[in-house]
Write a protein that holds these residues in place. Structure first.
Motif, short mmCIF file in Angstrom:
data_model
loop_
_atom_site.label_atom_id
_atom_site.label_comp_id
_atom_site.label_asym_id
_atom_site.label_seq_id
_atom_site.Cartn_x
_atom_site.Cartn_y
_atom_site.Cartn_z
N HIS A 85 0.84 -1.21 0.00
CA HIS A 85 0.00 0.00 0.00
C HIS A 85 0.88 1.26 0.00
CE1 HIS A 85 -4.10 -1.54 0.31
NE2 HIS A 85 -3.66 -2.47 1.14
N ARG A 86 1.95 1.25 0.77
CA ARG A 86 2.85 2.40 0.79
C ARG A 86 3.53 2.57 -0.57
NH1 ARG A 86 2.44 6.47 3.27
NH2 ARG A 86 4.68 6.86 3.06
N LEU A 87 3.84 1.47 -1.23
CA LEU A 87 4.44 1.53 -2.56
C LEU A 87 3.49 2.20 -3.54
CD1 LEU A 87 6.67 0.81 -4.57
CD2 LEU A 87 5.63 -1.46 -4.80
N VAL A 88 2.19 1.87 -3.44
CA VAL A 88 1.20 2.50 -4.31
C VAL A 88 1.16 4.01 -4.05
CG1 VAL A 88 -1.27 2.71 -4.76
CG2 VAL A 88 -0.22 0.46 -4.61
N GLN A 89 1.14 4.41 -2.78
CA GLN A 89 1.09 5.83 -2.45
C GLN A 89 2.30 6.59 -3.00
OE1 GLN A 89 0.55 6.33 1.78
NE2 GLN A 89 -1.23 4.99 1.85
N VAL A 90 3.48 6.00 -2.88
CA VAL A 90 4.69 6.66 -3.37
C VAL A 90 4.65 6.80 -4.89
CG1 VAL A 90 7.18 6.40 -3.63
CG2 VAL A 90 6.11 5.98 -1.41
N LEU A 91 4.25 5.73 -5.59
CA LEU A 91 4.21 5.78 -7.05
C LEU A 91 3.16 6.79 -7.54
CD1 LEU A 91 4.58 2.00 -7.96
CD2 LEU A 91 6.33 3.77 -7.96
N VAL A 92 2.03 6.88 -6.83
CA VAL A 92 1.00 7.85 -7.21
C VAL A 92 1.52 9.27 -7.00
CG1 VAL A 92 -1.27 8.77 -6.59
CG2 VAL A 92 -0.96 6.31 -6.86
N GLU A 93 2.25 9.50 -5.90
CA GLU A 93 2.80 10.84 -5.66
C GLU A 93 3.86 11.21 -6.69
OE1 GLU A 93 4.08 11.39 -1.68
OE2 GLU A 93 2.20 10.69 -0.79
N TYR A 94 4.58 10.22 -7.21
CA TYR A 94 5.60 10.49 -8.21
C TYR A 94 4.99 10.73 -9.60
CZ TYR A 94 10.16 9.94 -5.97
OH TYR A 94 11.29 10.15 -5.21
N PHE A 95 4.01 9.89 -9.98
CA PHE A 95 3.52 9.89 -11.36
C PHE A 95 2.12 10.45 -11.52
CE2 PHE A 95 6.09 5.82 -11.01
CZ PHE A 95 7.29 6.46 -11.28
N GLY A 96 1.43 10.77 -10.43
CA GLY A 96 0.07 11.29 -10.53
C GLY A 96 -0.97 10.19 -10.59
N HIS A 97 -0.79 9.21 -11.50
CA HIS A 97 -1.70 8.08 -11.63
C HIS A 97 -0.85 6.82 -11.81
CE1 HIS A 97 -5.23 10.68 -12.05
NE2 HIS A 97 -4.48 11.42 -12.87
N LEU A 98 -1.22 5.77 -11.11
CA LEU A 98 -0.52 4.50 -11.25
C LEU A 98 -1.27 3.64 -12.26
CD1 LEU A 98 1.72 2.62 -10.50
CD2 LEU A 98 0.40 1.86 -8.51
N GLU A 99 -0.79 3.65 -13.48
CA GLU A 99 -1.39 2.89 -14.56
C GLU A 99 -0.29 2.15 -15.31
OE1 GLU A 99 -3.40 5.75 -16.89
OE2 GLU A 99 -4.99 6.14 -15.42
N GLU A 100 -0.71 1.25 -16.21
CA GLU A 100 0.24 0.46 -16.96
C GLU A 100 1.18 1.35 -17.79
OE1 GLU A 100 0.15 -3.10 -20.32
OE2 GLU A 100 -1.60 -2.75 -19.01
N GLU A 101 0.62 2.38 -18.40
CA GLU A 101 1.43 3.27 -19.22
C GLU A 101 2.46 4.02 -18.39
OE1 GLU A 101 0.81 7.03 -22.34
OE2 GLU A 101 -0.92 6.01 -21.43
N ALA A 102 2.07 4.45 -17.17
CA ALA A 102 3.01 5.16 -16.30
C ALA A 102 4.17 4.26 -15.89
CB ALA A 102 2.28 5.68 -15.06
N ILE A 103 3.91 2.98 -15.71
CA ILE A 103 4.98 2.05 -15.34
C ILE A 103 5.94 1.86 -16.50
CG2 ILE A 103 5.45 -0.33 -14.69
CD1 ILE A 103 2.82 -0.30 -13.15
N ASP A 105 6.64 3.92 -18.83
CA ASP A 105 7.39 5.16 -19.11
C ASP A 105 8.40 5.51 -18.03
OD1 ASP A 105 5.93 5.43 -21.41
OD2 ASP A 105 4.50 6.87 -20.58
N ASN A 106 8.36 4.79 -16.89
CA ASN A 106 9.22 5.19 -15.76
C ASN A 106 9.92 3.99 -15.13
OD1 ASN A 106 8.49 8.24 -15.24
ND2 ASN A 106 6.56 7.20 -15.58
N PHE A 107 10.46 3.09 -15.98
CA PHE A 107 11.12 1.90 -15.46
C PHE A 107 12.29 2.27 -14.54
CE2 PHE A 107 9.16 -0.71 -18.88
CZ PHE A 107 8.74 -1.76 -18.09
#
Length: 437
Positions: A85-103, A105-107
């Motif tokens: 859950h904390r990993l999700v929060q961090v990724l959302v704060e970095y990328f705005g939305h946690l989606e397949e495309e965001a992943i 684009d930001n390997f």
């Protein structure tokens, strides 16, 4: 501990994964989705932890993605799921939305985050404010001058960096209570609860320790002290990770080293029945092709208090038109998109009551006659400063830092409507004319 962490698409294909130990093979990732489908075929409920052939699969879902952690040992599942859950929060704060495309684009950044947030399978730094000191979206590389994870990981305070300095040291504390109510037309409560939160804005230098004292009933009972005023019994208390839980359990003292900036220190719930602070009722009279409303609102709290930005949402038939309003205070606006009209008042004093009258045309009277009109409750929105329903009070807020500076604490209380503040008060009037305002 987790041996492998992966993010999967809905079909179970690994978008990105990081293996921290060599005791599991990467083939375990492909076994996860078939295991889920097998449970669904057996009619079993989906759980966040699955075990197959001695391997534990712990996962959460976010949007259409699976975040998966795998361990062949008897791991602490709760800790690992909290880490996901904390990993999700961090990724959302970095990328705005946690989606397949965001992943996709930001390997590079995600791999760096996975390396910083977990070490050899053990969760480490999970605060985005700390991680931004090591990993930035602009460079896609670690800043070698800032990257000292070992010192911060071994420090007991992973949510606050060293070297913070302010010219003026201040801490602002807001106690916000949200009231959820469902009341019948006769005033009887169907449901009532108060959800509270203590929010802090911290602008303090160095590494201060704060101590917060509340008029907690259990604290007075355990210490044998006598409360000067009302003592409050808090339920379902949840704290930010910075709070020393052992000290709270033993002494009922909230002691913590705060993160820098804004954060939620704690939340709580109070289930004691609470009467509606703002009461609204409406009398309705149908006259063929038109309908009239007489709405009354009353502030049922102390006279020395007042409510700001009061809104009374009264439902009307979907086909209502030609609105006409006359209000004793405030202004009224028809909102056809929501099938209601909204009565707004900037300020409503305690003990005050006001009335307003509304008139609508009904092009189609069939819905009224055949009883298809749904009686939607009235909803209210308001905010009452310097007031709490529960009576909770901040007894003290002390800031201590080795440099010995003086900190200015500011405390504010606010009571507001919750997400569900509904009053079943719209009643059909058989025919007697409505009283004038």
């Amino acid at each position: 501990m987790a041996s492998l962490v992966a993010i999967l698409d809905p079909k179970g294909k690994s978008l990105i994964q990081r293996r921290y130990r060599d005791d599991v093979s990467e083939d375990c990732v492909w076994r996860f989705v078939p295991l889920l489908l097998e449970l669904e075929d057996d009619g079993k409920m989906e759980t966040p932890c699955l075990t197959k052939d001695g391997v534990s699969f712990m996962f959460i879902r976010h949007s259409n993605l699976y975040l998966l952690a795998i361990s062949p040992k008897n791991a602490n599942c709760t800790e690992i799921i909290l880490y996901l859950h904390r990993l999700v929060q961090v990724l959302v704060e970095y990328f705005g939305h946690l989606e397949e495309e965001a992943i996709r684009d930001n390997f590079v950044i995600i791999y760096e985050l996975l390396d910083e947030m977990m070490d050899f399978g053990f969760p480490q730094v999970t605060e985005s404010k700390m991680l931004r000191g090591y990993i930035t979206q602009e460079s896609y590389k670690l800043d070698m001058q800032l990257a000292r994870p070992v010192a911060d990981v071994t420090n007991a305070v992973s949510w606050r960096p060293q070297g913070i300095h302010y010219r003026k040291n201040e801490v602002f504390l807001d106690v916000i209570e949200s009231v959820n109510i469902l009341a019948n037309a006769d005033g009887r409560l169907v449901r009532s609860e108060v959800l509270g939160a203590v929010k802090i804005k911290c602008y303090l230098s160095g590494m201060p320790e704060l101590r917060l004292g509340l008029n907690d009933k259990i604290m007075f009972d355990t210490t044998g002290r006598t409360a000067r005023g009302k003592a409050v019994e808090l339920e379902d208390v949840k704290f930010h990770q910075c709070v020393r839980l052992s000290k709270f359990e033993s002494e009922r003292t909230i002691s913590f080293i705060p993160p820098d900036g804004d954060f939620d220190l704690m939340s709580y719930r109070i289930s004691t029945p609470t009467q509606p602070l703002v009461w609204a009722e409406a009398s309705v009279e149908h006259k063929g092709s038109r309908v009239e409303y007489l709405v009354k609102v009353k502030a049922q709290f102390k006279r020395r208090s007042f409510a700001n930005n009061v809104e009374i949402h009264v439902p009307v038939p979907d086909d209502a038109d030609s609105p006409k309003f006359r209000a004793g205070a405030g202004s009224v606006q028809y909102v056809p998109a929501e099938s209601c009209f909204v009565w707004k008042m900037k300020k409503l004093g305690g003990g005050q009551d006001h009335m307003m009258r509304a008139h609508f045309g009904l092009p189609s009277v069939r819905s009224v006659q055949d009883g298809t009109n749904k009686r939607v409750p009235i909803t209210c929105r308001f905010e009452i400063p310097y007031f709490t329903v529960s009576g909770i009070q901040v007894r003290y807020l002390k800031a201590m830092e080795k440099s010995g500076y003086q900190a200015l604490p500011w405390v504010r209380y606010i009571t507001q409507n919750g997400d569900d503040y509904s009053l079943r008060t719209v009643e059909e009037n058989g025919g007697a004319p409505l009283a004038p305002i």
